[in-house]
Design a protein around this motif. Structure first.
Motif, PDB file in Angstrom:
ATOM      1  N   PHE A 231       0.831  -1.202   0.000  1.00  0.00           N
ATOM      2  CA  PHE A 231       0.000   0.000   0.000  1.00  0.00           C
ATOM      3  C   PHE A 231       0.867   1.255   0.000  1.00  0.00           C
ATOM      4  N   ARG A 232       1.913   1.240   0.811  1.00  0.00           N
ATOM      5  CA  ARG A 232       2.803   2.398   0.876  1.00  0.00           C
ATOM      6  C   ARG A 232       3.542   2.605  -0.434  1.00  0.00           C
ATOM      7  N   ARG A 233       3.956   1.499  -1.049  1.00  0.00           N
ATOM      8  CA  ARG A 233       4.624   1.622  -2.343  1.00  0.00           C
ATOM      9  C   ARG A 233       3.667   2.164  -3.391  1.00  0.00           C
ATOM     10  N   GLY A 234       2.409   1.714  -3.312  1.00  0.00           N
ATOM     11  CA  GLY A 234       1.414   2.217  -4.246  1.00  0.00           C
ATOM     12  C   GLY A 234       1.184   3.702  -4.079  1.00  0.00           C
ATOM     13  N   GLN A 235       1.181   4.166  -2.824  1.00  0.00           N
ATOM     14  CA  GLN A 235       1.006   5.595  -2.570  1.00  0.00           C
ATOM     15  C   GLN A 235       2.186   6.397  -3.093  1.00  0.00           C
ATOM     16  N   SER A 236       3.400   5.849  -2.898  1.00  0.00           N
ATOM     17  CA  SER A 236       4.594   6.583  -3.320  1.00  0.00           C
ATOM     18  C   SER A 236       4.703   6.676  -4.833  1.00  0.00           C
ATOM     19  N   THR A 237       3.998   5.785  -5.551  1.00  0.00           N
ATOM     20  CA  THR A 237       4.021   5.832  -7.017  1.00  0.00           C
ATOM     21  C   THR A 237       2.699   6.313  -7.584  1.00  0.00           C
ATOM     22  N   GLY A 238       1.905   6.938  -6.722  1.00  0.00           N
ATOM     23  CA  GLY A 238       0.626   7.455  -7.183  1.00  0.00           C
ATOM     24  C   GLY A 238      -0.413   6.384  -7.385  1.00  0.00           C
ATOM     25  N   GLY A 239      -0.129   5.173  -6.867  1.00  0.00           N
ATOM     26  CA  GLY A 239      -1.099   4.094  -6.956  1.00  0.00           C
ATOM     27  C   GLY A 239      -1.142   3.427  -8.307  1.00  0.00           C
ATOM     28  N   SER A 240      -0.271   3.828  -9.239  1.00  0.00           N
ATOM     29  CA  SER A 240      -0.327   3.269 -10.582  1.00  0.00           C
ATOM     30  C   SER A 240       0.714   2.205 -10.825  1.00  0.00           C
ATOM     31  N   GLY A 241       1.608   2.018  -9.837  1.00  0.00           N
ATOM     32  CA  GLY A 241       2.673   1.044 -10.028  1.00  0.00           C
ATOM     33  C   GLY A 241       3.836   1.621 -10.804  1.00  0.00           C
ATOM     34  N   GLU A 242       3.745   2.918 -11.207  1.00  0.00           N
ATOM     35  CA  GLU A 242       4.815   3.582 -11.930  1.00  0.00           C
ATOM     36  C   GLU A 242       5.581   4.479 -10.975  1.00  0.00           C
ATOM     37  N   PRO A 243       6.843   4.806 -11.278  1.00  0.00           N
ATOM     38  CA  PRO A 243       7.601   5.695 -10.410  1.00  0.00           C
ATOM     39  C   PRO A 243       6.984   7.075 -10.384  1.00  0.00           C
ATOM     40  N   PRO A 244       7.104   7.798  -9.260  1.00  0.00           N
ATOM     41  CA  PRO A 244       6.540   9.136  -9.171  1.00  0.00           C
ATOM     42  C   PRO A 244       7.185  10.082 -10.171  1.00  0.00           C
ATOM     43  N   LEU A 245       6.494  11.204 -10.431  1.00  0.00           N
ATOM     44  CA  LEU A 245       6.954  12.170 -11.424  1.00  0.00           C
ATOM     45  C   LEU A 245       8.336  12.696 -11.098  1.00  0.00           C
ATOM     46  N   SER A 246       8.609  12.905  -9.803  1.00  0.00           N
ATOM     47  CA  SER A 246       9.914  13.431  -9.410  1.00  0.00           C
ATOM     48  C   SER A 246      11.028  12.502  -9.837  1.00  0.00           C
ATOM     49  N   GLU A 247      10.751  11.187  -9.811  1.00  0.00           N
ATOM     50  CA  GLU A 247      11.757  10.223 -10.232  1.00  0.00           C
ATOM     51  C   GLU A 247      11.923  10.251 -11.752  1.00  0.00           C
ATOM     52  N   ILE A 248      10.794  10.425 -12.469  1.00  0.00           N
ATOM     53  CA  ILE A 248      10.862  10.474 -13.930  1.00  0.00           C
ATOM     54  C   ILE A 248      11.665  11.684 -14.385  1.00  0.00           C
ATOM     55  N   GLU A 249      11.492  12.799 -13.660  1.00  0.00           N
ATOM     56  CA  GLU A 249      12.181  14.026 -14.052  1.00  0.00           C
ATOM     57  C   GLU A 249      13.685  13.902 -13.885  1.00  0.00           C
ATOM     58  N   ARG A 250      14.135  12.977 -13.033  1.00  0.00           N
ATOM     59  CA  ARG A 250      15.566  12.831 -12.819  1.00  0.00           C
ATOM     60  C   ARG A 250      16.232  12.012 -13.922  1.00  0.00           C
ATOM     61  N   VAL A 251      15.418  11.334 -14.738  1.00  0.00           N
ATOM     62  CA  VAL A 251      15.994  10.501 -15.790  1.00  0.00           C
ATOM     63  C   VAL A 251      16.635  11.392 -16.840  1.00  0.00           C
ATOM     64  N   PRO A 252      17.912  11.186 -17.170  1.00  0.00           N
ATOM     65  CA  PRO A 252      18.573  12.044 -18.159  1.00  0.00           C
ATOM     66  C   PRO A 252      17.931  11.909 -19.534  1.00  0.00           C
TER      67      PRO A 252
END
Length: 253
Positions: A231-252
């Motif tokens: 549940f906590r992992r789902g919350q940290s990824t917006g519940g979609s199973g994908e990494p949060p936006l902040s993590e996506i923005e760090r991708v070069p």
């Protein structure tokens, strides 16, 4: 001894014991958290440890003095005996590893004994009091540790405790074969009704099924923590199973 009242499953005394087992650890933990006193926490740990040890020693001395059992029926080979030692060690050392064993043994093994006790004597017989003091004391101690020190099991905890359980099983199996006494219910099913009553009457299959039941108990005891983690992992990824936006923005790019 002949006038001892018969134990009534889920009668008023039994339900009272179950209620106290649930309430006491939360009450004790609330007192510690409210006062924020480490000294008080140590006092409670000392009292819980003393109650478990004194109850165990007095029980052995009394039944021996009354000639109720032989020495080979008094060996510390029941699961609750080992669980008592482990939970006391966990309380005094503050070790996560010892807590893991105490959690799975104390809750998994001892809880079944509280809910479906292999007991013939009812309240206020001293055997009723001693039986539930030992078993409920272990559960209260384990839950108290969880509430005050935020201990919890992890996936590898199951593996480690399983290995400890296999060690207990082998030692108990040898002891039972040597003494003929049914420690750990390895020789045969308990007399009182329990989940083991549903297992096979064939001993080899019974022992194999007992291992399966133990594993199911371990998985069931870990399941609430696994659900919370998911549940906590789902919350940290917006519940979609994908990494949060902040993590996506760090991708070069």
């Amino acid at each position: 001894m002949q006038d001892a009242p018969e134990f009534q499953p889920y009668g008023l005394p039994h339900l009272t014991v179950i209620f106290l087992t649930i309430v006491l650890p939360f009450a004790l933990a609330a007192i510690v958290q409210r006062t924020r006193s480490q000294r008080l926490e140590k006092v409670i740990i000392g009292v819980l440890s003393a109650v478990l040890l004194v109850n165990y020693i007095v029980y052995l001395l009394f039944i021996r003095s009354q000639g109720l059992v032989d020495w080979w029926q008094m060996l510390p080979m029941q699961m609750c005996d080992w669980g008592m030692v482990v939970v006391i060690v966990a309380m005094w050392t503050g070790s996560q590893r010892w807590f893991e064993v105490a959690y799975f043994w104390g809750i998994g093994g001892t809880l079944q004994a509280v809910l479906t006790p292999n007991l013939r004597f009812g309240f206020p017989d001293w055997r009723f009091i001693s039986f539930f003091t030992s078993h409920c004391g272990i559960i209260i101690s384990v839950v108290f540790l969880m509430l005050t020190r935020r201990y919890r099991p992890y996936p590898m905890s199951i593996v480690r405790v399983w290995l400890w359980s296999e060690f207990y099983f082998v030692v108990t199996l040898i002891t039972d074969e040597m003494t003929g006494f049914n420690y750990g219910f390895v020789l045969h099913k308990p007399e009182a009704f329990s989940i083991l009553s549903f297992l096979s009457d064939s001993r080899p299959l019974y022992l194999l099924q007992m291992h399966g039941v133990a594993l199911l108990f371990f998985l069931g005891l870990y399941a609430p923590f696994a659900v919370v983690d998911l549940f906590r992992r789902g919350q940290s990824t917006g519940g979609s199973g994908e990494p949060p936006l902040s993590e996506i923005e760090r991708v070069p790019r």
